[in-house]
Design a protein around this motif. Structure first.
Motif, PDB file in Angstrom:
ATOM      1  N   ALA A 110       0.854  -1.179   0.000  1.00 17.40           N
ATOM      2  CA  ALA A 110       0.000   0.000   0.000  1.00 17.40           C
ATOM      3  C   ALA A 110       0.888   1.225   0.000  1.00 17.40           C
ATOM      4  N   GLY A 112       0.650   5.575   0.163  1.00 15.43           N
ATOM      5  CA  GLY A 112      -0.114   6.807   0.273  1.00 15.43           C
ATOM      6  C   GLY A 112       0.696   7.917  -0.350  1.00 15.43           C
ATOM      7  N   VAL A 118      -4.532   6.719  -2.168  1.00 16.38           N
ATOM      8  CA  VAL A 118      -3.879   5.544  -1.611  1.00 16.38           C
ATOM      9  C   VAL A 118      -3.995   4.464  -2.665  1.00 16.38           C
ATOM     10  N   VAL A 139      -1.846  12.142   2.009  1.00 18.91           N
ATOM     11  CA  VAL A 139      -1.949  10.987   2.905  1.00 18.91           C
ATOM     12  C   VAL A 139      -0.698  10.940   3.759  1.00 18.91           C
ATOM     13  N   SER A 141      -0.051   8.363   6.311  1.00 20.31           N
ATOM     14  CA  SER A 141       0.483   7.018   6.470  1.00 20.31           C
ATOM     15  C   SER A 141      -0.589   5.986   6.148  1.00 20.31           C
ATOM     16  N   VAL A 142      -0.122   4.775   5.880  1.00 22.77           N
ATOM     17  CA  VAL A 142      -1.031   3.676   5.560  1.00 22.77           C
ATOM     18  C   VAL A 142      -0.605   2.441   6.330  1.00 22.77           C
ATOM     19  N   THR A 143      -1.560   1.582   6.621  1.00 20.68           N
ATOM     20  CA  THR A 143      -1.186   0.301   7.216  1.00 20.68           C
ATOM     21  C   THR A 143      -2.227  -0.750   6.846  1.00 20.68           C
ATOM     22  N   LEU A 151      -7.753  -1.695   5.227  1.00 18.41           N
ATOM     23  CA  LEU A 151      -6.559  -0.872   5.178  1.00 18.41           C
ATOM     24  C   LEU A 151      -6.881   0.410   5.917  1.00 18.41           C
ATOM     25  N   SER A 153      -5.721   4.401   6.776  1.00 17.89           N
ATOM     26  CA  SER A 153      -4.843   5.472   6.319  1.00 17.89           C
ATOM     27  C   SER A 153      -5.149   6.736   7.106  1.00 17.89           C
ATOM     28  N   SER A 155      -4.570  11.023   7.106  1.00 14.17           N
ATOM     29  CA  SER A 155      -4.339  12.050   6.111  1.00 14.17           C
ATOM     30  C   SER A 155      -4.234  13.418   6.777  1.00 14.17           C
ATOM     31  N   TRP A 163     -10.551   1.422   5.120  1.00 13.64           N
ATOM     32  CA  TRP A 163     -11.054   1.064   3.796  1.00 13.64           C
ATOM     33  C   TRP A 163     -11.254  -0.429   3.718  1.00 13.64           C
TER      34      TRP A 163
END
Lengths: 977, 186
Positions: A110, A112, A118, A139, A141-143, A151, A153, A155, A163
């Motif tokens: 993934a 961002g 994303v 964005v 961060s994402v995890t 998922l 994220s 922002s 998500w």
């Protein structure tokens, strides 16, 4: 909370950084704003591998040998790991990506981006992309959800969104963050963390706290906070077991909570308080790596595991997984190292077997075996401790890996001190052998450089002084790795290969015949480990723990065994200094022993294998002699120590080069030490331990400084100066005793300086009313300076001190006299002795040496004794002897002449000091014109002493008087008031 | 002053060299030099450094400012500012020329340094011309220019003074009546 915070080190240039561990925990991988990804074998790794991934790298993720980076060129790239070859572009954005993350299995990435999007991309097929739109700002961060369903994220629009990946829809959104317009202006990077394994909790850093949201219900279930946190939390990271949560804040605070109990289990502060922007757990859960916005890398070691006593079965299962991972890795690595040295294949195989059935309790035995073939172990002397403890090393060395970390459930715990990897042998003044361009040696004569790249395998020899010899360029067909250089020759050696034995090659360029080269093959199975050139001889220490001596022309000489494996050797003239492993060191310390041998005509061992003192957890970094011939060495902590021959061959620290370094990772690379003038010649290395060959480094000079207490005060400074001066003039006595010419002028100058310092200290103590200290100082002075001190004391009206000093002066005068008498006695003995009655030679030796005694003793004024040797005036003893000879002969008539003198000497000694003095004075009166001026002066001084005593008495009387009057006056004053 | 004379003065600047011979202190009118130890940096005037270098008796260490990064910074500063910035060294042009001509093998990135120094020089000379131009066009009586090096002053001095004299003459011819009173006071 026993957690060790390792010192920060320079990782990247200033700016945003990110950090992660590889799957096996063998490497720390960092990226930074200089666009490089660096692969560190440990925090101590001085030579990390760099992969350039672009102009800037914002984030990286690593899984299954794939390294994914978000760079400034608006792409997300893949590189293979650890090779670092580019493996294509995963996806592109319209601006740069801010954060990348792998899912648990490593199949998806993934990313961002600052363009509000994303993307979720399949690693295997980058055409399969899912785009998640909905953020209204860049964005952060994402995890991934560890179960790959969701998922999360964060922002800059202030929201954290969950998500559903497959449907590309928003499940829920929490507007909890502070809004900002760009990643660079955001208060916090807001790196999210999803609990591994159970996937139950999502950790979101919100201001000073961490919110935990529950999966599926998406409710805010709890908050973790710490009173110490005063600035927003930047990053969070779950430990691999999923029970601990680490957080790093803008102010540099690092906190670890237990997620269940919500208690803080560990708390650390960044040493400089810089913002923590990257955080990663070691797969074992015992180490935590972090990076800051200044580009530095740090490590917390020995973190408490999550209630290690009550480990859940799940955790254990994971440990097994890790273990297998590591085994795979090792198999691969062994394959690699095998290709480097095929000869070692059987050994490595054997070790593998050992690994399977040997218990860690036998670690020491194994350690020894690893020690035997340690050319296979780590590449630099950098003791990959922190890392080596948990990750497995690439070969035999790994057998020392202590039973901690992932293997814990399998093996019985051993919690004692852990053995240290023995350091590898090295040539003083050389840089690590794995470099393609390296210094093979740099000493006071010249520089030997080795090149080993694609085009060329060559050795360059260059002399500092071109008068010695012109520079040489040799092709290195044999693959020499060791070199030494002297005024007479160049000595090179190569390790054994499959077909060829280990060889020793000498280019004896100062030879007067036409044949200027010789080569010696060592017996099979023996490798040269260290070599050294002395004056007219060469020495090579081998892997069979033998030391072989050669003449510089190639004649084999003595051979002897060393008590352990050699670490390094140094030579000066006829002295040979050998440092070897005395045993196994523990907890990072090395156990080294040192031998100092005197070769040449009078062969003897001066230091008999005593332990070599090193700083805590340090290893030997340089070994050598000063230009004047005093043994000297430097350890990895930068402390320079010198042999103190006048204090029973102890080692005195004379300088700490690290004190003069500007940065934490700067070092000084010592190349030579001089005692006169006091110089430590070294090369400043910025950000490393050793210099590169290009551009050519320039030598800098550091002064010596003994680490005495309170050197900021005047007293401390003078004490330091005094002891430094006395320490560094030891070489005069050594040189004169070994028959070299010495610089008398320099020595006298030195002594004068010392006496001046003593006098200054004396005056200072006087001023501070410390009379006892004055006496102590006076004891260090020579007799003539004591008389000066007496005068000083009587002038400053310290009668008690003056009197005591006077006594001391007398004592010193007597001592001097006795020394002279002894000397004379010896001379007389020599005169009277017939060859028949002469003592056997070995005893004669020392007496002959003693006649030189006053030269060796720095406190005895030299010219005086010289004169007495030459002119030989009539002494008090002789006078006394003449008068008493008859009575002695009458007592024992059958004595020989020599015996008479001996007997006389005995009874003369039994006389009181005053009597003896009076005899001496009489003798002086007799010797008349011939009398030595100096002696007369001393008599005068003694006379002066007497005078001053009389004066002192007067003064005391005066003082009493004045005291009386002042007492009266003061009484008067009091009354008036 | 002749450029060669300025260069001669620049040769008194001190540089570090690494000798490859050994010699005791030498005592000169200008001061003591040495002692020279092989391999140990020692400070000497440029003229001696170049002489030793030509005889292959030493290696010259470039001065601190003769570094690509630092010169780039100076160049940027010079371009940004309207007035003259302090030069990296009062003899930067002369030293660059001398050292790069005789010891370019001892100076890393010699070509880049040559270009950078030339850039700085050009920028500064352009500024000088511009200020001279405005000085003349506005018919000022005096102007103050800081941070000029000797070499820079000398490149324009003869021409500027000559042309000012010339203009003075022309102006006084054009306005014969008022010339002496109104002409700029040089």
């Amino acid at each position: 909370m026993p957690c060790e915070r390792k010192p920060m080190r320079y990782g990247h240039s200033e700016g945003h950084t990110d950090v992660t561990f590889d799957d096996a925990g063998k490497f720390i991988v960092t990226c930074g704003s200089d666009g490089d990804v660096r692969i560190w074998e440990s925090l101590d790794d001085d030579d990390p591998r760099s992969i350039n991934v672009g102009e800037k790298a914002y984030s990286l993720a690593l899984k299954k040998r794939k390294l994914v980076t978000a760079g400034s060129n608006n792409t997300v790239q893949i590189h293979t790991f650890p090779e670092g070859d580019p493996d294509g572009i995963l996806t592109r954005f319209t601006t740069h990506a801010t954060h990348v993350a792998f899912n648990h299995s490593g199949s998806r990435v993934a990313a961002g981006s600052s363009d509000f999007m994303v993307k979720v991309v399949e690693v295997a097929d980058s055409s399969q992309q899912k785009t998640l739109r909905g953020h209204d700002a860049p964005v952060l961060s994402v995890t991934f959800d560890p179960k790959d369903e969701f998922l999360a994220s964060a922002s800059c629009d202030g929201s954290v969104v969950i998500w559903k990946i497959d449907e590309q829809t928003k499940v829920t959104s929490w507007p909890v963050l502070q809004k900002s317009n760009d990643v660079s202006t955001a208060k916090s990077l807001c790196r999210l963390g999803w609990q591994p394994k159970t996937a139950k909790l999502l950790a979101v850093p919100v201001g000073l706290k961490v919110h935990l949201y529950e999966r599926d219900s998406w409710e805010h279930v709890s908050t973790l906070s710490d009173d110490m946190m005063t600035q927003p939390i930047n990053v969070v990271a779950w430990s691999p077991c999923g029970q601990l949560l680490a957080a790093g804040s803008v102010g540099g605070f690092l906190t670890v909570w237990n997620a269940e109990s919500k208690l803080c289990v560990e708390r650390q502060k960044h040493e400089k308080g810089y913002t923590v922007c990257g955080l990663a757990w070691h797969p074992s859960g015992r180490q935590l790596a972090y990076t800051d916005t200044q580009g530095s890398l740090g490590l917390l070691d020995d973190l408490p595991t999550a209630s290690s006593a009550t480990k859940t079965p799940k955790v254990a299962a994971n440990d097994y997984d890790d273990l297998f991972d590591e085994d795979d890795d090792r198999a691969m690595d062994e394959g690699l190292s095998d290709t480097h040295s095929p000869a070692k294949r059987p050994v490595a195989g054997g070790d593998d077997d050992d690994d399977d059935d040997l218990m860690p309790a036998t670690g020491r035995v194994k350690n020894r075996s690893s020690f035997l073939d340690d050319e296979n172990s780590l590449d630099t002397v950098s003791l990959a401790l922190g890392q080596g403890k948990y990750g497995d090393d690439d070969d035999a060395g790994s057998t020392v890996a202590p039973p901690t970390g992932p293997s814990l459930p399998l093996r019985p715990a051993y919690e004692g001190p852990l053995p240290t990897l023995p350091q590898k042998p090295f040539q003083p003044g050389s840089t690590p052998a794995h470099l393609t361009h390296r210094f093979m040696t740099w000493n006071s004569v010249g520089v030997v450089r080795g090149y080993n790249d694609d085009q060329d395998n060559a050795v360059d020899v260059e002399f500092h002084d071109t008068a010695v010899h012109h520079a040489m360029h040799l092709t290195n067909a044999l693959g020499h790795t060791l070199a030494d250089l002297s005024q007479e020759a160049v000595l090179l050696a190569c390790p054994a290969t499959d077909e060829l034995a280990s060889k020793l090659q000498c280019l004896h360029f100062s030879s007067w015949d036409a044949n200027k080269e010789w080569i010696v093959d060592l017996p099979a199975g023996e490798d040269v480990r260290a070599l050294v050139l002395g004056q007219g001889w060469a020495a090579a220490a081998t892997s069979a723990r033998t030391l072989r001596l050669f003449t510089v022309g190639g004649v084999q000489k003595e051979i002897f065994s060393l008590p352990g494996h050699v670490v390094s050797m140094a030579a000066h003239g006829e002295q040979l200094l050998v440092v070897y492993h005395r045993g196994t060191g523990f907890d990072g310390d090395q156990a080294l022993g040192v031998q100092l041998l005197q070769l040449g005509r009078r062969k003897r061992q001066v230091i008999h294998g005593e332990p070599l003192p090193l700083s805590c957890k340090a290893h030997l970094a340089w070994l050598g002699f000063t230009a004047e011939g005093t043994p000297c060495y430097v350890d990895s902590e930068g402390v320079v120590r010198m042999l103190n021959r006048s204090l029973g061959n102890t080692w005195t620290p004379v300088c700490n080069t690290r004190e003069t370094c500007k940065g934490k990772s700067d070092h000084f690379w010592v190349v030579a030490v001089h005692e006169n003038p006091q110089q430590l010649r070294c090369i400043p290395c910025k950000g490393s331990r050793y210099p590169p060959t290009l551009p050519r480094p320039a030598v800098a000079i550091l002064p010596f400084k003994l680490p005495l207490c309170q050197t900021t005060t005047e007293k401390g400074q003078m004490e330091e100066q005094y002891w430094r001066s006395t320490l560094l003039q030891n070489h005069y006595s050594f040189l004169s005793s070994s028959g070299y010419e010495i610089d008398d002028e320099g020595q006298n100058q030195n002594q004068k300086e010392q006496q001046e310092l003593l006098m200054k200290m004396f005056a200072l103590s006087c001023k501070l009313e410390r009379e006892f200290r004055c006496m102590e100082l006076a004891e260090l002075m020579t007799q003539s300076v004591v008389t000066l001190a007496v005068r000083y004391a009587s002038r400053s009206r310290r009668m008690n001190l003056a009197q005591r000093l006077n006594e001391l002066a007398m004592e010193k005068a007597n001592q001097l006299q006795e020394e002279q008498e002894q000397e004379e006695e010896e001379v007389q003995e020599e005169e009277h002795h017939t060859p028949r009655s002469r003592r056997p030679a070995p005893l004669g030796g020392p007496s002959g040496k003693q006649s030189k005694g006053p030269v060796l003793k720095p406190l005895a004024p030299k010219p005086k004794t010289k004169v007495s040797l030459i002119q030989r005036p009539w002494t008090g003893f002789q006078l006394w002897l003449e008068e008493n000879r008859k009575s002695i002969l009458a007592d024992s008539p059958d004595l020989q002449e020599t015996d008479v003198i001996k007997a006389a000497m005995g009874s003369f000694r039994s006389l009181s000091a005053e009597d003896r003095l009076s005899w001496t004075e009489r003798a002086k009166g007799q010797s008349g014109e011939a009398a030595d001026l100096k002696k007369r002066k001393r008599v005068e001084e003694a006379g002066e002493g007497d005078e001053s005593r009389v004066k002192a008495d007067e003064n005391i009387a005066k003082k009493k008087k004045s005291l009386d009057t002042t007492a009266k006056l003061s009484a008067f004053a009091f009354n008036k008031n | 002053m002749d450029p060669t004379e300025v260069e001669f003065l620049a040769e008194k600047e001190i540089v570090k060299i690494i000798p490859n011979f050994s010699l005791d202190k030498i005592y000169l009118i200008g001061g003591d030099l040495g002692p020279f130890n092989p391999g140990l940096p020692v400070q000497v005037p440029v003229w001696l450094a170049l002489n030793l270098k030509q005889r292959q008796k030493c290696r010259i260490l470039p001065p601190q400012w003769m570094d690509v990064d630092k010169l780039e910074e100076v160049r940027e500063m010079e371009r940004k500012e309207d007035s003259f910035t302090p030069p990296p060294s009062p003899y930067y042009m002369e030293l660059t020329k001398l050292l790069l001509n005789h010891a370019s093998d001892n100076i890393p990135k010699a070509d880049e340094i040559r270009t950078l120094v030339k850039d700085i020089w050009d920028t500064r000379i352009a500024k000088l011309r511009l200020s001279a131009d405005s000085f003349i066009s506005q018919q000022e009586a005096h102007a103050k220019l800081d941070n000029l090096t000797l070499m820079e002053i000398n490149t324009t001095r003869s021409f500027l003074l000559g042309s000012l004299n010339c203009m003075f003459k022309l102006r006084s011819n054009m306005q014969p009546g008022t010339s002496t009173g109104k002409g700029p006071d040089y």
